[in-house]
Design a protein around this motif. Structure first.
Motif, PDB file in Angstrom:
ATOM      1  N   VAL A  16     -12.293  -4.198 -16.083  1.00 17.99           N
ATOM      2  CA  VAL A  16     -10.879  -4.360 -16.450  1.00 17.99           C
ATOM      3  C   VAL A  16     -10.060  -3.174 -15.982  1.00 17.99           C
ATOM      4  N   TRP A  17     -10.463  -1.945 -16.346  1.00 20.10           N
ATOM      5  CA  TRP A  17      -9.607  -0.804 -16.003  1.00 20.10           C
ATOM      6  C   TRP A  17      -9.595  -0.522 -14.510  1.00 20.10           C
ATOM      7  N   THR A  18     -10.712  -0.762 -13.803  1.00 18.28           N
ATOM      8  CA  THR A  18     -10.683  -0.547 -12.358  1.00 18.28           C
ATOM      9  C   THR A  18      -9.823  -1.606 -11.664  1.00 18.28           C
ATOM     10  N   SER A  19      -9.805  -2.817 -12.220  1.00 20.74           N
ATOM     11  CA  SER A  19      -8.926  -3.858 -11.673  1.00 20.74           C
ATOM     12  C   SER A  19      -7.459  -3.508 -11.902  1.00 20.74           C
ATOM     13  N   VAL A  20      -7.155  -3.006 -13.073  1.00 22.81           N
ATOM     14  CA  VAL A  20      -5.786  -2.561 -13.358  1.00 22.81           C
ATOM     15  C   VAL A  20      -5.398  -1.438 -12.410  1.00 22.81           C
ATOM     16  N   ALA A  21      -6.285  -0.476 -12.220  1.00 24.70           N
ATOM     17  CA  ALA A  21      -6.005   0.644 -11.320  1.00 24.70           C
ATOM     18  C   ALA A  21      -5.745   0.150  -9.893  1.00 24.70           C
ATOM     19  N   ALA A  22      -6.555  -0.784  -9.426  1.00 23.33           N
ATOM     20  CA  ALA A  22      -6.370  -1.324  -8.070  1.00 23.33           C
ATOM     21  C   ALA A  22      -5.024  -2.025  -7.936  1.00 23.33           C
ATOM     22  N   CYS A  23      -4.647  -2.791  -8.951  1.00 22.04           N
ATOM     23  CA  CYS A  23      -3.349  -3.478  -8.921  1.00 22.04           C
ATOM     24  C   CYS A  23      -2.195  -2.477  -8.921  1.00 22.04           C
ATOM     25  N   ASN A  25      -2.296   0.653  -7.900  1.00 23.13           N
ATOM     26  CA  ASN A  25      -2.331   1.353  -6.622  1.00 23.13           C
ATOM     27  C   ASN A  25      -1.648   0.528  -5.520  1.00 23.13           C
ATOM     28  N   ASN A  26      -2.047  -0.721  -5.396  1.00 23.86           N
ATOM     29  CA  ASN A  26      -1.491  -1.582  -4.345  1.00 23.86           C
ATOM     30  C   ASN A  26      -0.029  -1.945  -4.584  1.00 23.86           C
ATOM     31  N   ASN A  27       0.294  -2.296  -5.821  1.00 28.93           N
ATOM     32  CA  ASN A  27       1.676  -2.707  -6.103  1.00 28.93           C
ATOM     33  C   ASN A  27       2.666  -1.558  -6.008  1.00 28.93           C
ATOM     34  N   LEU A  28       2.293  -0.385  -6.466  1.00 26.08           N
ATOM     35  CA  LEU A  28       3.212   0.753  -6.333  1.00 26.08           C
ATOM     36  C   LEU A  28       3.406   1.132  -4.873  1.00 26.08           C
ATOM     37  N   LEU A  29       2.343   1.048  -4.091  1.00 31.69           N
ATOM     38  CA  LEU A  29       2.507   1.338  -2.669  1.00 31.69           C
ATOM     39  C   LEU A  29       3.456   0.324  -2.034  1.00 31.69           C
ATOM     40  N   ASN A  30       3.154  -0.953  -2.205  1.00 34.33           N
ATOM     41  CA  ASN A  30       3.906  -1.997  -1.509  1.00 34.33           C
ATOM     42  C   ASN A  30       5.311  -2.216  -2.056  1.00 34.33           C
ATOM     43  N   ASN A  31       5.471  -2.141  -3.365  1.00 32.72           N
ATOM     44  CA  ASN A  31       6.757  -2.494  -3.968  1.00 32.72           C
ATOM     45  C   ASN A  31       7.657  -1.303  -4.268  1.00 32.72           C
ATOM     46  N   VAL A  32       7.079  -0.120  -4.380  1.00 29.18           N
ATOM     47  CA  VAL A  32       7.899   1.056  -4.677  1.00 29.18           C
ATOM     48  C   VAL A  32       7.935   2.004  -3.482  1.00 29.18           C
ATOM     49  N   ALA A  33       6.773   2.491  -3.049  1.00 25.36           N
ATOM     50  CA  ALA A  33       6.764   3.444  -1.936  1.00 25.36           C
ATOM     51  C   ALA A  33       7.333   2.828  -0.662  1.00 25.36           C
ATOM     52  N   LEU A  34       6.886   1.616  -0.346  1.00 20.29           N
ATOM     53  CA  LEU A  34       7.345   0.952   0.872  1.00 20.29           C
ATOM     54  C   LEU A  34       8.522   0.015   0.637  1.00 20.29           C
ATOM     55  N   PHE A  60     -10.419   7.383 -18.718  1.00 23.08           N
ATOM     56  CA  PHE A  60     -11.368   6.338 -18.336  1.00 23.08           C
ATOM     57  C   PHE A  60     -12.371   6.798 -17.276  1.00 23.08           C
ATOM     58  N   THR A  61     -12.061   7.879 -16.575  1.00 22.60           N
ATOM     59  CA  THR A  61     -12.935   8.366 -15.509  1.00 22.60           C
ATOM     60  C   THR A  61     -12.694   9.853 -15.281  1.00 22.60           C
ATOM     61  N   ARG A  62     -13.732  10.530 -14.820  1.00 18.42           N
ATOM     62  CA  ARG A  62     -13.591  11.954 -14.483  1.00 18.42           C
ATOM     63  C   ARG A  62     -12.875  12.145 -13.153  1.00 18.42           C
ATOM     64  N   ARG A  63     -12.810  11.109 -12.340  1.00 14.91           N
ATOM     65  CA  ARG A  63     -12.195  11.219 -11.019  1.00 14.91           C
ATOM     66  C   ARG A  63     -11.147  10.118 -10.808  1.00 14.91           C
ATOM     67  N   PRO A  64     -10.058  10.174 -11.535  1.00 12.95           N
ATOM     68  CA  PRO A  64      -9.061   9.106 -11.406  1.00 12.95           C
ATOM     69  C   PRO A  64      -8.423   9.037 -10.018  1.00 12.95           C
ATOM     70  N   LYS A  65      -8.386  10.150  -9.300  1.00 11.40           N
ATOM     71  CA  LYS A  65      -7.770  10.140  -7.964  1.00 11.40           C
ATOM     72  C   LYS A  65      -8.487   9.192  -7.014  1.00 11.40           C
ATOM     73  N   THR A  66      -9.755   8.946  -7.283  1.00 14.19           N
ATOM     74  CA  THR A  66     -10.548   8.034  -6.457  1.00 14.19           C
ATOM     75  C   THR A  66      -9.953   6.630  -6.440  1.00 14.19           C
ATOM     76  N   TYR A  67      -9.289   6.247  -7.514  1.00 15.88           N
ATOM     77  CA  TYR A  67      -8.781   4.882  -7.663  1.00 15.88           C
ATOM     78  C   TYR A  67      -7.327   4.727  -7.227  1.00 15.88           C
ATOM     79  N   PHE A  68      -6.703   5.824  -6.815  1.00 14.87           N
ATOM     80  CA  PHE A  68      -5.278   5.790  -6.464  1.00 14.87           C
ATOM     81  C   PHE A  68      -5.014   6.463  -5.115  1.00 14.87           C
ATOM     82  N   LYS A  69      -5.908   6.263  -4.173  1.00 16.11           N
ATOM     83  CA  LYS A  69      -5.794   6.943  -2.883  1.00 16.11           C
ATOM     84  C   LYS A  69      -4.513   6.592  -2.130  1.00 16.11           C
TER      85      LYS A  69
END
Length: 127
Positions: A16-23, A25-34, A60-69
């Protein structure tokens, strides 16, 4: 996520949390950054937002940056001044795709595609 965590197994919660993180990551890139005109200081807001999001996932993780590259790399580009972005954009555009990718890798841009990186650099290079 805090409401879900105690109600599901650890394995399900990780999905669940990795799926949320992926969403995110992708949505902020596509809808906000770009997807937003960053001429009015919104690039700085994006940098702050990314930092807050990464921090929120530290529980949720010791390395959250891994999920928001993607958004971290976009944030790095938005942290550059406009002149630096303009110079990098001109350099990348003057090279072949493979050479351009090499230049971006040297600047620690590994996850964004060449197209995404040039779009972000173009948005900042016009400051």
């Amino acid at each position: 996520l805090r409401e879900v965590r105690p109600r599901v197994s650890p394995d399900v919660f990780r999905v669940v949390w990795t799926s949320v993180a992926a969403c995110v990551n992708n949505n902020l890139l596509n809808n906000v950054a770009l997807g937003v005109d960053h001429s009015n200081g919104t690039a700085a807001e994006f940098v702050v937002l990314v930092s807050l999001i990464v921090s929120a996932f530290e529980e949720f993780t010791r390395r959250p940056k891994t999920y928001f590259k993607l958004i971290l790399e976009a944030s790095d580009i938005f942290s550059m001044d406009g002149g630096e972005c303009g110079e990098l954009l001109r350099e990348v555009e003057s090279l072949s795709d493979s050479e351009s990718v090499g230049v971006l890798r040297a600047r620690n841009i590994h996850s964004l595609s060449l197209f995404q990186a040039t779009q972000l650099l173009s948005a900042r290079g016009g400051d």
